[in-house]
Structure formats: C-alpha cells, structure tokens
Design a protein around this motif. Structure first.
Motif, PDB file in Angstrom:
ATOM      1  N   THR A 121       0.831  -1.204   0.000  1.00 13.01           N
ATOM      2  CA  THR A 121       0.000   0.000   0.000  1.00 13.01           C
ATOM      3  C   THR A 121       0.866   1.254   0.000  1.00 13.01           C
ATOM      4  O   THR A 121       0.574   2.226  -0.706  1.00 13.01           O
ATOM      5  CB  THR A 121      -0.929   0.009   1.225  1.00 13.01           C
ATOM      6  OG1 THR A 121      -1.838  -1.088   1.130  1.00 13.01           O
ATOM      7  CG2 THR A 121      -1.726   1.303   1.305  1.00 13.01           C
ATOM      8  N   ARG A 122       1.931   1.247   0.773  1.00 11.59           N
ATOM      9  CA  ARG A 122       2.861   2.383   0.767  1.00 11.59           C
ATOM     10  C   ARG A 122       3.356   2.655  -0.655  1.00 11.59           C
ATOM     11  O   ARG A 122       3.367   3.804  -1.116  1.00 11.59           O
ATOM     12  CB  ARG A 122       4.070   2.093   1.659  1.00 11.59           C
ATOM     13  CG  ARG A 122       3.793   2.043   3.140  1.00 11.59           C
ATOM     14  CD  ARG A 122       5.112   1.833   3.879  1.00 11.59           C
ATOM     15  NE  ARG A 122       4.906   1.580   5.305  1.00 11.59           N
ATOM     16  CZ  ARG A 122       5.677   2.050   6.260  1.00 11.59           C
ATOM     17  NH1 ARG A 122       6.700   2.821   5.959  1.00 11.59           N
ATOM     18  NH2 ARG A 122       5.441   1.768   7.517  1.00 11.59           N
ATOM     19  N   SER A 123       3.764   1.583  -1.318  1.00 10.24           N
ATOM     20  CA  SER A 123       4.300   1.728  -2.667  1.00 10.24           C
ATOM     21  C   SER A 123       3.242   2.258  -3.633  1.00 10.24           C
ATOM     22  O   SER A 123       3.527   3.104  -4.490  1.00 10.24           O
ATOM     23  CB  SER A 123       4.835   0.371  -3.151  1.00 10.24           C
ATOM     24  OG  SER A 123       5.471   0.496  -4.402  1.00 10.24           O
ATOM     25  N   ARG A 124       2.013   1.798  -3.475  1.00 18.99           N
ATOM     26  CA  ARG A 124       0.942   2.234  -4.386  1.00 18.99           C
ATOM     27  C   ARG A 124       0.503   3.672  -4.109  1.00 18.99           C
ATOM     28  O   ARG A 124       0.108   4.383  -5.033  1.00 18.99           O
ATOM     29  CB  ARG A 124      -0.227   1.256  -4.302  1.00 18.99           C
ATOM     30  CG  ARG A 124       0.116  -0.089  -4.930  1.00 18.99           C
ATOM     31  CD  ARG A 124      -0.901  -1.163  -4.677  1.00 18.99           C
ATOM     32  NE  ARG A 124      -0.466  -2.406  -5.309  1.00 18.99           N
ATOM     33  CZ  ARG A 124      -0.546  -3.607  -4.767  1.00 18.99           C
ATOM     34  NH1 ARG A 124      -1.070  -3.743  -3.552  1.00 18.99           N
ATOM     35  NH2 ARG A 124      -0.106  -4.669  -5.411  1.00 18.99           N
ATOM     36  N   LEU A 125       0.572   4.097  -2.865  1.00 23.61           N
ATOM     37  CA  LEU A 125       0.295   5.501  -2.563  1.00 23.61           C
ATOM     38  C   LEU A 125       1.335   6.398  -3.226  1.00 23.61           C
ATOM     39  O   LEU A 125       1.016   7.481  -3.734  1.00 23.61           O
ATOM     40  CB  LEU A 125       0.296   5.733  -1.049  1.00 23.61           C
ATOM     41  CG  LEU A 125      -0.906   5.198  -0.260  1.00 23.61           C
ATOM     42  CD1 LEU A 125      -0.664   5.377   1.236  1.00 23.61           C
ATOM     43  CD2 LEU A 125      -2.187   5.896  -0.678  1.00 23.61           C
TER      44      LEU A 125
END
Length: 263
Positions: A121-125
């Motif tokens: 999720t961090r990467s996709r944000l």
C-alpha cells in the motif's frame, strides 16, 4: 555476449540518456518525475534523466521513513540540483494519508499478510502521488527497477513501483547500476548503503527479505538463462538457485502482460 556487455559504462550512460531524450520528444512531454528513496536505483535513474535537459522533478514521499533514507535522498537531490538547472524537487509527506487508509480498512489476524499488504500500500500511494505530479506538469513517471528485480525475482510492487511510464535501467543488472552510479558520482552514502525497499518501517534489507544478495541472484539468473546443469554446485549455490526459481515462478504475474479473455 549481448550488445550491452560490449559497451563501456560511459557508452551505456549515453545510450540511456539518448533513449530518454528520444522517448520524451516523441511523447511530447515536458520531462520526467522520479520518486527518490535514498537508494542507488532512484539515484541513478534521476541522474540519467537530468542529463537529458528535460525538466526533472524529484519527489520525496516519506511514510514513517527511516531518517537515514531521508538523509541520503536529500543529499542526492541537492547534488543533482547543483549540477543541473533543469532539476527541481518537492516533498509530499504521505504518512498521514497512510494512517488514514489504515483506519478505513478492516484488520486481519494474519500478521504476515497484513504487513505485506500495508507495505505494498505504501508503494501504491507513492505511485498515485507520482502520477499526480506527472499529470499537472506534463511529465513521464520514470521507473527505477533493475533487471534482476523486474525480470528475475519480481521484487517490486505491482502497480506500485512497478507502475511507471518507462524503465530506463530495467536492462541493467544491479551490479551495473552500481557501476553507473560510481561513474555518475552519486553520493557515497548511497553507494555503500545496504539495499532496502524501505516499505516496512524498519531496517530490514532486500537481502533479509529475499534470502540472497543481488550478486547471488545475478549469478542464479545467468545460470537459469544459460541452462547450466546443477550437479557441481555448492550447497549455498543450490540454495540460491532454489530461491531464485521460486521467486521467479511465484512472481510471473508481475512480469507477464495482464491476461485478457479474448473471443
């Protein structure tokens, strides 16, 4: 022997820079946007983009980021801005966005899956943030993945750091990225730091996650591509080969085109 293996490092640098220039000109964009992590891949990619003369926007996107990662990233950005007037930077602190996301989704008792999902999720944000800047400034999102990560073990987040417009260094092994980094004189703090994706909010390295170093994975990738028999390998070499084969098989969904049901 591949064509690339016959080139000197300065020729590789020039080849990638010219490729980036041509792509930007053909696409009729203003330049490139790159997420800066404090690692060698993003440092080399941004340095390559800077040489094109096109606008380059370096974006810091901390999410509970380790201080050392932030410091290395900023050192590199300041170095680039001193060298290239076409380079600018911006910080988008996504920590509060990430925390708000966590509040809105259900929890799970499977801690491993929870941590992995939140890391992705961090990467996709961050990917979403890069495309925001790309949209408002007319830029291309430049990927920072290298060959062994992108096409060997699939060590990236689908639609996260894998969600890009073009991949300047995806045909370079990690060792070649380091060689290019030394040629480009990126900060020594980056060249000597242990590779890490920084997605878990701790100090775990890529080697900790994968179970093998990038040098070992490059060796395994070459062995697989050349289809060399494994009857003379050491116990550690066999272990690395098994790690490589397992990750390569399990992550094929990241490396192949999206399956389409056709009629």
């Amino acid at each position: 022997m591949t064509k690339k293996s016959t080139l000197k490092i300065e020729e590789i640098n020039l080849h990638i820079v010219n490729w980036l220039k041509t792509y930007a000109e053909t696409s009729k964009v203003n330049g490139f946007v790159i997420g800066i992590s404090g690692g060698v891949d993003s440092a080399v990619t941004s340095a390559l983009c800077a040489q094109t003369g096109f606008k380059v926007l370096c974006v810091e996107m901390p999410i509970h980021q380790a201080h050392s990662h932030v410091t290395r990233g900023r050192e590199h950005i300041e170095q680039l801005k001193k060298q290239f007037p076409n380079v600018s930077s911006v910080e988008a602190d996504l920590t509060s966005v990430f925390q708000d996301f966590i509040k809105q989704v259900p929890e799970t008792n499977d801690i491993h899956k929870l941590h992995l999902s939140l890391a992705n999720t961090r990467s996709r944000l961050r990917m979403t943030t890069l495309y925001y800047f790309a949209g408002i400034y007319g830029l291309l999102v430049a990927g920072t993945g290298n060959k062994v990560e992108d096409f060997g073990v699939g060590f990236f987040t689908k639609y996260g750091d894998g969600g890009v417009d073009l991949s300047p260094i995806a045909d370079l092994m990690k060792s070649e990225v380091y060689a290019l980094g030394r040629y480009l004189k990126i900060p020594n703090s980056i060249l000597t730091a242990a590779p890490t994706d920084g997605l878990f909010g701790d100090e775990r390295t890529d080697e900790d996650q994968i179970g093998a170093t990038y040098d070992e994975l490059e060796w395994a990738m070459a062995i697989e591509e050349q289809k060399i028999a494994s009857n003379s390998f050491t116990a550690r070499e066999l272990e690395v080969l098994n790690i490589y084969k397992k990750l390569n098989k399990n992550n094929q969904h990241k490396m192949i085109p999206i399956p389409v049901c056709t009629f």
